[in-house]
Design a protein around this motif. Structure first.
Motif, PDB file in Angstrom:
ATOM      1  N   GLY A 160      12.638   3.357  -1.671  1.00  0.00           N
ATOM      2  CA  GLY A 160      13.208   2.688  -0.502  1.00  0.00           C
ATOM      3  C   GLY A 160      14.693   2.921  -0.263  1.00  0.00           C
ATOM      4  O   GLY A 160      15.214   2.536   0.787  1.00  0.00           O
ATOM      5  N   GLY A 161      15.382   3.537  -1.226  1.00  0.00           N
ATOM      6  CA  GLY A 161      16.842   3.642  -1.118  1.00  0.00           C
ATOM      7  C   GLY A 161      17.301   4.356   0.143  1.00  0.00           C
ATOM      8  O   GLY A 161      18.239   3.900   0.821  1.00  0.00           O
ATOM      9  N   GLY A 206      10.632  -1.761   7.759  1.00  0.00           N
ATOM     10  CA  GLY A 206       9.197  -1.971   7.564  1.00  0.00           C
ATOM     11  C   GLY A 206       8.734  -1.161   6.383  1.00  0.00           C
ATOM     12  O   GLY A 206       9.066   0.024   6.258  1.00  0.00           O
ATOM     13  N   CYS A 207       7.964  -1.800   5.472  1.00  0.00           N
ATOM     14  CA  CYS A 207       7.545  -1.078   4.272  1.00  0.00           C
ATOM     15  C   CYS A 207       6.150  -1.548   3.855  1.00  0.00           C
ATOM     16  O   CYS A 207       5.680  -2.598   4.301  1.00  0.00           O
ATOM     17  CB  CYS A 207       8.545  -1.289   3.147  1.00  0.00           C
ATOM     18  SG  CYS A 207       8.605  -2.986   2.539  1.00  0.00           S
ATOM     19  N   PRO A 208       5.484  -0.803   2.975  1.00  0.00           N
ATOM     20  CA  PRO A 208       4.202  -1.270   2.442  1.00  0.00           C
ATOM     21  C   PRO A 208       4.403  -2.602   1.708  1.00  0.00           C
ATOM     22  O   PRO A 208       5.493  -2.856   1.154  1.00  0.00           O
ATOM     23  CB  PRO A 208       3.789  -0.178   1.450  1.00  0.00           C
ATOM     24  CG  PRO A 208       4.635   0.996   1.776  1.00  0.00           C
ATOM     25  CD  PRO A 208       5.889   0.480   2.393  1.00  0.00           C
ATOM     26  N   ALA A 209       3.354  -3.443   1.686  1.00  0.00           N
ATOM     27  CA  ALA A 209       3.483  -4.776   1.089  1.00  0.00           C
ATOM     28  C   ALA A 209       3.998  -4.705  -0.348  1.00  0.00           C
ATOM     29  O   ALA A 209       4.816  -5.529  -0.774  1.00  0.00           O
ATOM     30  CB  ALA A 209       2.138  -5.488   1.140  1.00  0.00           C
ATOM     31  N   ALA A 210       3.546  -3.688  -1.074  1.00  0.00           N
ATOM     32  CA  ALA A 210       3.935  -3.581  -2.472  1.00  0.00           C
ATOM     33  C   ALA A 210       5.433  -3.369  -2.654  1.00  0.00           C
ATOM     34  O   ALA A 210       5.988  -3.656  -3.720  1.00  0.00           O
ATOM     35  CB  ALA A 210       3.158  -2.442  -3.139  1.00  0.00           C
ATOM     36  N   ALA A 211       6.079  -2.843  -1.611  1.00  0.00           N
ATOM     37  CA  ALA A 211       7.512  -2.554  -1.734  1.00  0.00           C
ATOM     38  C   ALA A 211       8.387  -3.680  -1.192  1.00  0.00           C
ATOM     39  O   ALA A 211       9.620  -3.586  -1.229  1.00  0.00           O
ATOM     40  CB  ALA A 211       7.837  -1.244  -1.005  1.00  0.00           C
ATOM     41  N   LEU A 246      13.045  -7.772   7.064  1.00  0.00           N
ATOM     42  CA  LEU A 246      12.018  -7.029   6.329  1.00  0.00           C
ATOM     43  C   LEU A 246      10.645  -7.422   6.859  1.00  0.00           C
ATOM     44  O   LEU A 246      10.357  -8.611   7.032  1.00  0.00           O
ATOM     45  CB  LEU A 246      12.150  -7.408   4.848  1.00  0.00           C
ATOM     46  CG  LEU A 246      11.479  -6.551   3.801  1.00  0.00           C
ATOM     47  CD1 LEU A 246      11.900  -5.093   3.934  1.00  0.00           C
ATOM     48  CD2 LEU A 246      11.861  -7.075   2.410  1.00  0.00           C
ATOM     49  N   ARG A 247       9.795  -6.456   7.108  1.00  0.00           N
ATOM     50  CA  ARG A 247       8.433  -6.733   7.559  1.00  0.00           C
ATOM     51  C   ARG A 247       7.472  -5.806   6.833  1.00  0.00           C
ATOM     52  O   ARG A 247       7.777  -4.624   6.641  1.00  0.00           O
ATOM     53  CB  ARG A 247       8.300  -6.483   9.073  1.00  0.00           C
ATOM     54  CG  ARG A 247       9.121  -7.418   9.940  1.00  0.00           C
ATOM     55  CD  ARG A 247       8.575  -8.841   9.955  1.00  0.00           C
ATOM     56  NE  ARG A 247       7.296  -8.946  10.609  1.00  0.00           N
ATOM     57  CZ  ARG A 247       7.130  -9.194  11.905  1.00  0.00           C
ATOM     58  NH1 ARG A 247       8.194  -9.372  12.677  1.00  0.00           N
ATOM     59  NH2 ARG A 247       5.938  -9.281  12.429  1.00  0.00           N
ATOM     60  N   PRO A 248       6.286  -6.316   6.454  1.00  0.00           N
ATOM     61  CA  PRO A 248       5.297  -5.414   5.875  1.00  0.00           C
ATOM     62  C   PRO A 248       4.656  -4.556   6.966  1.00  0.00           C
ATOM     63  O   PRO A 248       4.353  -5.066   8.040  1.00  0.00           O
ATOM     64  CB  PRO A 248       4.262  -6.370   5.253  1.00  0.00           C
ATOM     65  CG  PRO A 248       4.386  -7.635   6.024  1.00  0.00           C
ATOM     66  CD  PRO A 248       5.809  -7.713   6.520  1.00  0.00           C
TER      67      PRO A 248
END
Ligand SMILES: NC(=O)C1=CN([C@@H]2O[C@H](COP(=O)(O)OP(=O)(O)OC[C@H]3O[C@@H](n4cnc5c(N)ncnc54)[C@H](OP(=O)(O)O)[C@@H]3O)[C@@H](O)[C@H]2O)[C@@H](O)CC1
Ligand SMILES: [K+]
Length: 504
Positions: free
Chosen positions: A254-255, A275-280, A293-295
Motif C-alpha cells: 500500500g505504500g 480504496g483497498c481490499p478488505a484485508a489491507a 479509507l474504503r474497502p
C-alpha cells in the motif's frame, strides 16, 4: 545585448529549427540584415566566453573550427573579435563558406588571419586553451564525417559550442549517427531549441547560456512548463476542490498508493479516499488520518462507490497489482468516464489488454516511464531509440504526441525531459536539466507522488494536460527544494513550503 540566465527556461518557448529560421526571417524582413544578426550572435558568444572563462586573456590560444553555413559564419566573426583583443586564433574551415553571411564574415576574417585547411585542425585543437565548435548548428542534416569525428579524441581544456554541439540534432537532442563534439559550454541565441533539453542534449551541451540577439518576442508551438498559476484556495467548501479516489493493492503493497494519496491531498484536493481490499484495511488505517479509507473488493464494489458523483478524479496503478481483480477495476474505472490517472501497474494492464486500451478516453492521463511507454507503444519507442542516420531524428516529443493521438488520451512521458502531450496535438516539456536538474528524483516512489499530484489537480478541476504540466513542474521544484537525500515521502511534504514561495 544582455545574457538571459538559464533560469529563464521556466515557461520559455522551445523552438524548432524552422521556428528559429522564421524568427530570423521576420527580423530581416523588418529591416535588420542577417549580417547584423550574425554580428550580434558572435558578440554574444564573446561576452559569454568572458563570463565563463575570465582567465582567458590576450595571448590565449583559441582554435575555431568553421563549417560552411551560418554556424561557421558565427565562428569567423568570433575569431575576428577574439583576435582583435590579442588572442592567438587558429581558424580551420571544413569547407569554404557557402551561406551568404558566412561568406561576408570569412572575407572580414581573412583581413586578420588565415583560413587553415582541415588537415591542421586536430593539431591546433590539441594545443589550444579553448576550442570553439562553429561547424554545424540548426542546419546539421547528416552524421559527422570521420574527419570531424576524429576531433573527439582531442582533450581540450575548454570546449565551447556555438548554438549546438556539432552532431547533436536540434529537434530531438539525439546524436545523428554516432559522433558528437561534446561541449563544456554551449551558447545559443534567442530561445532554447528542443535539442538543448531533450534526450542527450543537456549532457552533450554541458552548460547552456541563452543570449538575446534582438529578435522579436518569440512564439512557437511547444513551451516549457512554467511557474503554475491559480493554485490558491478561496473560501468555500471542501467539495468545491474535488474528491480523489486512489485504489490500492494487497496487504503490504500500500505504500505507493498512500504516498500518491497524500500528494493529492497536499496539492489541495478537497478530499482523498484510498480504496483497498478488505484485508489491507488495517495496514492502511494504521498509516492514514486525513485520507479516508474504503474497502474495494472488486469492480462491483468500485461501481457502488462511483455512484457518488462527487468522486471526480481516480488514480489507479501505484502498488495496484496486475491480476484479474485489478484488470476489472481498471475496466470499471474507465467505464465511469471520469478524470482518471493511470500509472505503474495500470499501464502494464492496459499495455497487455486491447479491451482496456480501447476503453481509454480523453479524460485519462497516462504517466509512463520509458519502459512502460515501450510496452504501450513499442513501435514508437523503437523509433525514438533506434539508430539515426539523418536529421531531424524522431524525438521523445514526436513519440509522446503520436502516442497521445493514437491512444486518445493525455500522456506524460517521464524523464529529466518529461514530455506532456494531449490527443489534440498540444505538448509541453518539463525540463529538469541544467540549473533545474533534480537528480535525486531518481528514487523509488517518486513517480507515484507525481501521479498523485496530477490526480489531486484533476480533482480540483484541471484537465489532464494542465494537471500533468503543473504536476511535473511542482514535482521537480519540490525535489530541488529538498535537495540531496530526497526520498519519495519527502516530496508531498515540500509542497506547502513551495506553495508559499509561489505566493499563496
Ligand atoms: N537562424 C538565425 O536566426 C541565426 C542563425 N545563426 C547561426 O546560423 C546557424 C544556422 O545556419 P545554417 O542554416 O546555415 O546551418 P548550419 O548549422 O550552419 O549548417 C548548414 C551547412 O552544413 C552542411 N552540413 C550539415 N550537416 C553536415 C554534415 N554532417 N557534414 C557536412 N556538412 C554538413 C549543410 O550542407 P547541406 O546539408 O546543405 O548539404 C550546410 O552547408 C545557426 O545554428 C546559428 O549558429 C546566427 O548567426 C544567429 C541568427
Ligand atoms: K556548433
Amino acid at each position: 545585448m544582455d545574457a538571459r540566465s538559464v533560469g529563464s527556461l521556466d515557461g520559455a518557448w522551445l523552438l524548432s529549427a524552422t521556428e528559429m529560421r522564421a524568427a530570423e526571417a521576420r527580423a530581416i524582413a523588418a529591416g535588420t540584415p542577417g549580417a547584423v544578426l550574425m554580428e550580434r550572435a558572435a558578440a554574444s558568444v564573446v561576452a559569454a566566453i568572458d563570463a565563463q572563462w575570465p582567465e582567458l586573456q590576450p595571448g590565449a590560444r583559441i582554435c575555431v573550427l568553421c563549417g560552411p553555413g551560418g554556424n561557421g559564419g558565427d565562428g569567423y566573426a568570433v575569431a575576428r573579435m577574439l583576435a582583435a583583443r590579442g588572442m592567438r586564433v587558429a581558424l580551420h574551415a571544413l569547407a569554404p563558406a557557402s551561406h551568404p553571411d558566412a561568406v561576408g564574415q570569412a572575407t572580414l576574417w581573412r583581413e586578420m588571419g588565415e583560413i587553415g585547411g582541415w588537415d591542421g585542425a586536430t593539431n591546433s585543437a590539441a594545443s589550444a586553451d579553448l576550442v570553439i565548435d562553429a561547424l554545424f548548428g540548426i542546419g546539421l542534416s547528416r552524421p559527422l564525417g570521420a574527419e570531424i569525428a576524429a576531433l573527439r579524441e582531442v582533450r581540450a581544456p575548454r570546449r565551447l559550442a556555438i548554438d549546438l554541439p556539432s552532431g547533436l540534432c536540434s529537434e530531438s537532442g539525439r546524436v545523428i549517427g554516432e559522433a558528437c563534439l561534446d561541449a563544456d559550454f554551449t551558447v545559443t541565441f534567442h530561445a532554447p531549441k528542443r535539442g538543448h533539453v531533450l534526450a542527450e542534449g543537456p549532457a552533450r551541451c554541458g552548460r547552456l547560456d541563452l543570449r538575446d540577439i534582438g529578435l522579436d518576442a518569440v512564439g512557437g508551438e511547444i513551451a516549457l512548463t512554467g511557474v503554475p498559476a491559480d493554485l490558491a484556495k478561496r473560501a468555500g467548501h471542501k467539495y468545491g476542490y474535488g474528491h480523489a479516489l486512489v485504489l490500492s493493492g494487497e496487504v503490504g503493497r500500500g505504500g505507493a498508493a498512500r504516498m500518491a494519496a497524500r500528494a493529492a491531498l497536499r496539492i489541495g484536493a478537497g478530499l482523498v479516499t484510498l480504496g483497498c481490499p478488505a484485508a489491507a484495511l488495517q495496514e492502511n488505517a494504521a498509516r492514514l488520518d486525513a485520507i479516508m479509507l474504503r474497502p474495494v473488493r472488486d469492480e462491483e464494489a468500485l461501481a457502488g462507490l462511483l455512484e457518488d458523483a462527487r468522486l471526480n478524479a481516480l488514480l489507479l496503478g501505484p502498488g495496484l497489482g496486475t491480476g484479474a481483480r485489478e484488470r476489472d477495476l481498471v475496466a470499471q474505472a474507465l467505464s465511469a468516464g471520469r478524470a482518471t490517472v493511470l500509472d505503474a501497474d495500470a499501464l502494464t494492464l492496459v499495455a497487455n489488454d486491447d479491451g482496456l486500451r480501447g476503453a481509454l478516453h480523453p479524460g485519462c492521463l497516462l504517466t509512463p516511464h520509458e519502459g512502460e511507454f515501450a510496452r504501450l507503444c513499442t513501435d514508437l519507442a523503437d523509433r525514438m531509440t533506434g539508430p539515426t542516420t539523418s536529421g531531424p531524428a524522431f524525438s521523445r516529443l514526436d513519440a509522446a504526441r503520436e502516442a497521445a493521438a493514437r491512444l486518445g488520451c493525455t500522456l506524460l512521458l517521464k524523464g529529466p525531459d518529461t514530455v506532456i502531450a494531449a490527443p489534440d496535438g498540444r505538448a509541453r516539456v518539463n525540463a529538469s536539466v541544467y540549473d533545474r536538474a533534480a537528480p535525486w528524483l531518481a528514487t523509488a516512489g517518486a513517480g507515484d507522488v507525481l501521479a498523485g499530484i496530477a490526480a489531486g489537480l484533476m480533482a480540483r478541476g484541471r484537465d489532464g494536460f494542465d494537471a500533468a504540466s503543473t504536476a511535473a513542474w511542482l514535482h521537480s521544484a519540490a525535489a530541488r527544494r529538498f535537495g540531496p537525500g530526497l526520498i519519495a515521502e519527502d516530496l508531498p511534504e515540500q509542497l506547502p513550503g513551495l506553495l508559499r514561495e509561489l505566493g499563496l
